[in-house]
Design an enzyme around this catalytic site. Structure first.
Site, PDB file in Angstrom:
ATOM      1  N   GLY A  45      36.142  97.373  29.202  1.00  0.00           N
ATOM      2  CA  GLY A  45      36.182  96.180  28.371  1.00  0.00           C
ATOM      3  C   GLY A  45      34.898  95.978  27.592  1.00  0.00           C
ATOM      4  O   GLY A  45      33.826  96.411  28.014  1.00  0.00           O
ATOM      5  N   CYS A  46      35.017  95.326  26.443  1.00  0.00           N
ATOM      6  CA  CYS A  46      33.862  94.917  25.650  1.00  0.00           C
ATOM      7  C   CYS A  46      34.194  93.559  25.046  1.00  0.00           C
ATOM      8  O   CYS A  46      35.192  92.940  25.422  1.00  0.00           O
ATOM      9  CB  CYS A  46      33.516  95.946  24.568  1.00  0.00           C
ATOM     10  SG  CYS A  46      34.771  96.118  23.290  1.00  0.00           S
ATOM     11  N   GLN A  47      33.412  93.092  24.104  1.00  0.00           N
ATOM     12  CA  GLN A  47      33.631  91.740  23.595  1.00  0.00           C
ATOM     13  C   GLN A  47      34.846  91.636  22.679  1.00  0.00           C
ATOM     14  O   GLN A  47      35.614  90.688  22.755  1.00  0.00           O
ATOM     15  CB  GLN A  47      32.383  91.257  22.855  1.00  0.00           C
ATOM     16  CG  GLN A  47      32.342  89.759  22.632  1.00  0.00           C
ATOM     17  CD  GLN A  47      32.286  88.969  23.944  1.00  0.00           C
ATOM     18  OE1 GLN A  47      31.661  89.385  24.912  1.00  0.00           O
ATOM     19  NE2 GLN A  47      32.959  87.832  23.986  1.00  0.00           N
TER      20      GLN A  47
END
Length: 264
Positions: A158-160
């Protein structure tokens, strides 16, 4: 009459020829490098599109599992490991409990003239408003991932916003990770309670920065304040102050106008 060539001149001639050859090779290599660099910079959009098509194909083929933020919590409870590939500056604003944190990109700290120019360009191209900074690829990314997560583990990446994590998924798949999931839309799409965030922080705000964050004019603010009017929140305060200044300025201008038109 015979021409006499001194031994010194005879020795200098081959060296001069070798020097000219090295200079020619150096110029040729330099020109080739410049052409390659120009081609690389000329069409970054095409390279990005090709990468996205390749990644989307892997998602369609089932090599990378697409999940939304609301599913992450259940997957973690079922033994999946969350790999957070955001830079430390974003993690500090909203860290997920028990996540393995390895940034795919880090801030470019190059202080050379070229590096400073890139940083200034990033600031001028929207960094002042969004808080974006010039980033560079973390060359130790996969090495750090292997140290923290075994290849037989089930990994959620996951990332932003969901773009960097999709790129990281491809690297994990190439490195032998068999069960890889990607958080579509990133943590920006998470609702409060979807993720076990430390200290109860709203992870949607972790990617905010710059002037837009100060005045509260970001997508995260809009989602969080969707039931409020434009005059609520930080941006509303700015509007109220601006209207107050206009009104005060208008009131102070009335006596001046009255005198100009012959009033008392």
């Amino acid at each position: 009459m015979k021409t006499v060539v001194s031994s010194r001149n005879a020795a200098v001639a081959p060296r001069a020829k070798a020097t000219r050859s090295r200079t020619l090779v150096s110029k040729t290599n330099g020109a080739l490098a410049r052409r390659v660099a120009c081609r690389a910079e000329a069409d970054p959009k095409q390279a990005m599109e090709e990468q996205m098509k390749r990644l989307q194909a892997q998602v369609s083929e089932g090599k990378i599992k697409a999940v939304n933020a609301a599913e992450v919590g259940n997957l973690i409870q079922n033994g999946w490991t969350l790999l957070d590939v955001r830079p430390p500056e974003e993690v500090q604003k909203g860290a997920v409990e028990n996540a393995v944190e390895v940034p795919l990109f880090v801030i470019d700290d190059d202080t050379s003239p070229g590096g400073l120019l890139k940083q200034m360009s990033a600031f001028g191209m929207g960094g002042w408003w969004l808080g974006n900074k010039h980033m560079k690829l973390n060359t130790k990314f996969m090495g750090s991932v292997r140290k923290g997560i075994p290849t037989d583990a089930s990994v959620i990446v996951g990332c932003q916003k969901g773009l960097r994590s999709l790129s990281a998924c491809e690297q994990l798949a190439k490195s032998g990770y068999q069960k890889v999931a990607w958080v579509t839309g990133g943590f920006d799409s998470a609702e409060p309670g979807d993720l076990p965030v430390k200290e109860g922080q709203d992870i949607r705000f972790a990617g905010n920065g710059g002037l837009s964050d100060v005045v509260g004019w970001t997508d995260a603010h809009k989602k969080a304040n969707k039931d409020q009017s434009v005059f609520d929140g930080p941006f509303g305060i700015v509007l109220k102050v601006a209207f107050a200044v206009i009104i005060i300025d208008g009131l102070t201008a009335v006596p001046t106008l009255s005198k100009l038109f012959g009033g008392e």
